[in-house]
Design an enzyme around this catalytic site. Sequence first.
Site, PDB file in Angstrom:
ATOM      1  N   ASP A  10      83.425  40.855 -50.702  1.00  0.00           N
ATOM      2  CA  ASP A  10      84.844  41.666 -50.165  1.00  0.00           C
ATOM      3  C   ASP A  10      85.058  41.547 -48.910  1.00  0.00           C
ATOM      4  O   ASP A  10      83.911  41.107 -48.172  1.00  0.00           O
ATOM      5  CB  ASP A  10      84.603  43.084 -50.798  1.00  0.00           C
ATOM      6  CG  ASP A  10      86.015  44.050 -50.260  1.00  0.00           C
ATOM      7  OD1 ASP A  10      87.180  43.283 -50.519  1.00  0.00           O
ATOM      8  OD2 ASP A  10      85.752  44.993 -49.707  1.00  0.00           O
ATOM      9  N   SER A  11      86.174  42.056 -48.304  1.00  0.00           N
ATOM     10  CA  SER A  11      86.376  41.889 -46.637  1.00  0.00           C
ATOM     11  C   SER A  11      85.538  42.837 -46.096  1.00  0.00           C
ATOM     12  O   SER A  11      85.101  42.897 -44.800  1.00  0.00           O
ATOM     13  CB  SER A  11      87.878  42.165 -46.406  1.00  0.00           C
ATOM     14  OG  SER A  11      88.172  43.388 -47.147  1.00  0.00           O
ATOM     15  N   TYR A  42      91.343  41.931 -44.393  1.00  0.00           N
ATOM     16  CA  TYR A  42      91.856  40.488 -44.801  1.00  0.00           C
ATOM     17  C   TYR A  42      93.284  40.670 -45.161  1.00  0.00           C
ATOM     18  O   TYR A  42      94.120  39.830 -45.193  1.00  0.00           O
ATOM     19  CB  TYR A  42      91.145  39.912 -46.119  1.00  0.00           C
ATOM     20  CG  TYR A  42      89.691  39.353 -45.851  1.00  0.00           C
ATOM     21  CD1 TYR A  42      88.951  39.386 -44.767  1.00  0.00           C
ATOM     22  CD2 TYR A  42      89.402  38.533 -47.300  1.00  0.00           C
ATOM     23  CE1 TYR A  42      87.776  38.862 -44.571  1.00  0.00           C
ATOM     24  CE2 TYR A  42      88.051  38.106 -47.016  1.00  0.00           C
ATOM     25  CZ  TYR A  42      87.353  38.124 -45.787  1.00  0.00           C
ATOM     26  OH  TYR A  42      85.906  37.609 -45.694  1.00  0.00           O
ATOM     27  N   GLY A  43      93.696  42.035 -45.630  1.00  0.00           N
ATOM     28  CA  GLY A  43      95.059  42.136 -45.872  1.00  0.00           C
ATOM     29  C   GLY A  43      96.233  42.040 -44.876  1.00  0.00           C
ATOM     30  O   GLY A  43      97.099  41.852 -45.398  1.00  0.00           O
ATOM     31  N   CYS A  73      87.582  41.211 -53.548  1.00  0.00           N
ATOM     32  CA  CYS A  73      88.829  41.552 -52.669  1.00  0.00           C
ATOM     33  C   CYS A  73      90.226  41.159 -53.216  1.00  0.00           C
ATOM     34  O   CYS A  73      90.165  39.778 -53.475  1.00  0.00           O
ATOM     35  CB  CYS A  73      88.738  40.806 -51.322  1.00  0.00           C
ATOM     36  SG  CYS A  73      90.030  40.979 -50.018  1.00  0.00           S
ATOM     37  N   ASN A  74      91.130  41.999 -53.366  1.00  0.00           N
ATOM     38  CA  ASN A  74      92.545  41.436 -54.107  1.00  0.00           C
ATOM     39  C   ASN A  74      93.086  40.352 -53.212  1.00  0.00           C
ATOM     40  O   ASN A  74      93.630  39.618 -53.709  1.00  0.00           O
ATOM     41  CB  ASN A  74      93.236  42.601 -54.095  1.00  0.00           C
ATOM     42  CG  ASN A  74      92.892  43.601 -55.263  1.00  0.00           C
ATOM     43  OD1 ASN A  74      93.469  43.665 -56.163  1.00  0.00           O
ATOM     44  ND2 ASN A  74      91.776  44.460 -55.116  1.00  0.00           N
ATOM     45  N   THR A  75      92.913  40.782 -51.769  1.00  0.00           N
ATOM     46  CA  THR A  75      93.669  39.557 -50.960  1.00  0.00           C
ATOM     47  C   THR A  75      93.064  38.404 -51.052  1.00  0.00           C
ATOM     48  O   THR A  75      93.719  37.270 -51.145  1.00  0.00           O
ATOM     49  CB  THR A  75      93.595  40.369 -49.503  1.00  0.00           C
ATOM     50  OG1 THR A  75      94.055  41.717 -49.328  1.00  0.00           O
ATOM     51  CG2 THR A  75      94.577  39.363 -48.582  1.00  0.00           C
ATOM     52  N   GLU A 152      88.789  54.906 -45.990  1.00  0.00           N
ATOM     53  CA  GLU A 152      87.523  54.825 -45.426  1.00  0.00           C
ATOM     54  C   GLU A 152      87.357  55.958 -44.626  1.00  0.00           C
ATOM     55  O   GLU A 152      86.171  56.422 -44.241  1.00  0.00           O
ATOM     56  CB  GLU A 152      87.705  53.812 -44.506  1.00  0.00           C
ATOM     57  CG  GLU A 152      87.679  52.106 -45.327  1.00  0.00           C
ATOM     58  CD  GLU A 152      87.272  51.072 -44.636  1.00  0.00           C
ATOM     59  OE1 GLU A 152      86.728  51.185 -43.488  1.00  0.00           O
ATOM     60  OE2 GLU A 152      87.452  50.071 -45.134  1.00  0.00           O
ATOM     61  N   CYS A 184      94.285  47.044 -54.755  1.00  0.00           N
ATOM     62  CA  CYS A 184      93.403  47.017 -53.794  1.00  0.00           C
ATOM     63  C   CYS A 184      92.145  47.563 -53.848  1.00  0.00           C
ATOM     64  O   CYS A 184      92.160  48.672 -54.656  1.00  0.00           O
ATOM     65  CB  CYS A 184      94.080  47.635 -52.633  1.00  0.00           C
ATOM     66  SG  CYS A 184      93.388  47.677 -50.853  1.00  0.00           S
ATOM     67  N   THR A 185      91.008  46.986 -53.373  1.00  0.00           N
ATOM     68  CA  THR A 185      89.614  47.559 -53.760  1.00  0.00           C
ATOM     69  C   THR A 185      89.676  49.189 -53.078  1.00  0.00           C
ATOM     70  O   THR A 185      88.984  50.141 -53.903  1.00  0.00           O
ATOM     71  CB  THR A 185      88.793  47.004 -52.461  1.00  0.00           C
ATOM     72  OG1 THR A 185      89.315  46.893 -51.416  1.00  0.00           O
ATOM     73  CG2 THR A 185      88.437  45.549 -53.199  1.00  0.00           C
ATOM     74  N   HIS A 186      90.455  49.676 -52.323  1.00  0.00           N
ATOM     75  CA  HIS A 186      90.313  51.154 -51.679  1.00  0.00           C
ATOM     76  C   HIS A 186      91.088  52.039 -52.882  1.00  0.00           C
ATOM     77  O   HIS A 186      90.604  53.178 -52.652  1.00  0.00           O
ATOM     78  CB  HIS A 186      90.729  51.070 -50.160  1.00  0.00           C
ATOM     79  CG  HIS A 186      89.852  50.390 -49.327  1.00  0.00           C
ATOM     80  ND1 HIS A 186      89.527  49.041 -49.234  1.00  0.00           N
ATOM     81  CD2 HIS A 186      89.103  50.809 -48.199  1.00  0.00           C
ATOM     82  CE1 HIS A 186      88.723  48.920 -48.375  1.00  0.00           C
ATOM     83  NE2 HIS A 186      88.359  49.880 -47.745  1.00  0.00           N
TER      84      HIS A 186
HETATM   85  N1  DGL Z   1      89.329  44.408 -49.914  1.00  0.00           N
HETATM   86  C1  DGL Z   1      90.821  44.344 -49.576  1.00  0.00           C
HETATM   87  C2  DGL Z   1      91.743  44.083 -50.747  1.00  0.00           C
HETATM   88  O1  DGL Z   1      91.431  44.282 -51.914  1.00  0.00           O
HETATM   89  C3  DGL Z   1      91.478  45.329 -48.745  1.00  0.00           C
HETATM   90  C4  DGL Z   1      90.750  45.998 -47.323  1.00  0.00           C
HETATM   91  C5  DGL Z   1      91.577  44.670 -46.367  1.00  0.00           C
HETATM   92  O2  DGL Z   1      92.468  44.226 -46.038  1.00  0.00           O
HETATM   93  O3  DGL Z   1      90.501  43.933 -46.132  1.00  0.00           O
HETATM   94  O4  DGL Z   1      92.700  43.452 -50.668  1.00  0.00           O
END
Ligand code: DGL
Length: 276
Positions: A10-11, A42-43, A73-75, A152, A184-186
């Site tokens: 993940d990012s 990454y987003g 990571c979704n992005t 976070e 999104c992961t969060h």
């Molecule tokens: N992990 C990213 C996602 O799921 C969220 C955090 C980021 O922007 O890196 O898209």
Amino acid sequence: MDKRPIGIFDSGVGGLTVLREVIETMPGESTVYLGDTARVPYGTKSGETVTAYAIQNAEFLISKDIKLLIVACNTATAYALCELQKRFDIPIVGVIEPGAEMAVSATRARQVGVIGTEGTIASGAYFEAIKAIDQKVVVRTRACPLFVPLAEEDWADTDVARLTARKYLLDLKQDGIDVLLLGCTHYPLLKKTISYVMGDEVELIDSAVATAAKVDRLLIEHNISAKGSGDRSHVFFVTDSPERFEEVGRKFLCSTMQTELITHESTYKPEETGKK
Ligand code: DGL
């Protein structure tokens, strides 16, 4: 039986929501996690940049003899999954398709909302994945970038979070969606707040849960499951700030973590910076 670990990247810390589901669904499996904490988020980055990072992350994890890779990571899934699948010959699973499948099977009204980072929403990846399953499902999307720092900061259950969620989500609620995909992961950390705004009639779909279920099926199909062999391990790598990763990560993972540091150079090359 295949005791090699599952690789997950993940990012940063957010992919631990996916790791948590993987551990819960497949308690016999070992994992190696890479959080690219030096280059998060990454987003907000371009597809080209995210794809370059994703390739490096995958190369690093593949050097750890993983049997399957999860792009948590979704992005990174939105921008780089196809490229990774072309380049590497192990099974590679992203979070978008499993989440889209779960959302389509959950919607009764055939109205699905999707929330994610700016990059994920701009890529149109969830939109396309849902349409590929059922063309008739109406898809409404919304980028919710402030949810990442709120999670976070451990502010997921505060007035600030509820206000932010109302601002982002009221339009989606008025659109009449009955399913909201947390792309999104969060966002799983904000489930309570998101649900408070959307109401009980809107079902929240967690891509992490859907992804873990898909990985479980794939391991069996490919005959590479560890089959509860007992001696499993969970190893963590980060590209920067292991202390912060551990501190914030505990909220995401709820268990003791072992963090190892990869020293980050300004031009990140895992093969050169992979020292423990
Ligand atoms: N992990 C990213 C996602 O799921 C969220 C955090 C980021 O922007 O890196 O898209």
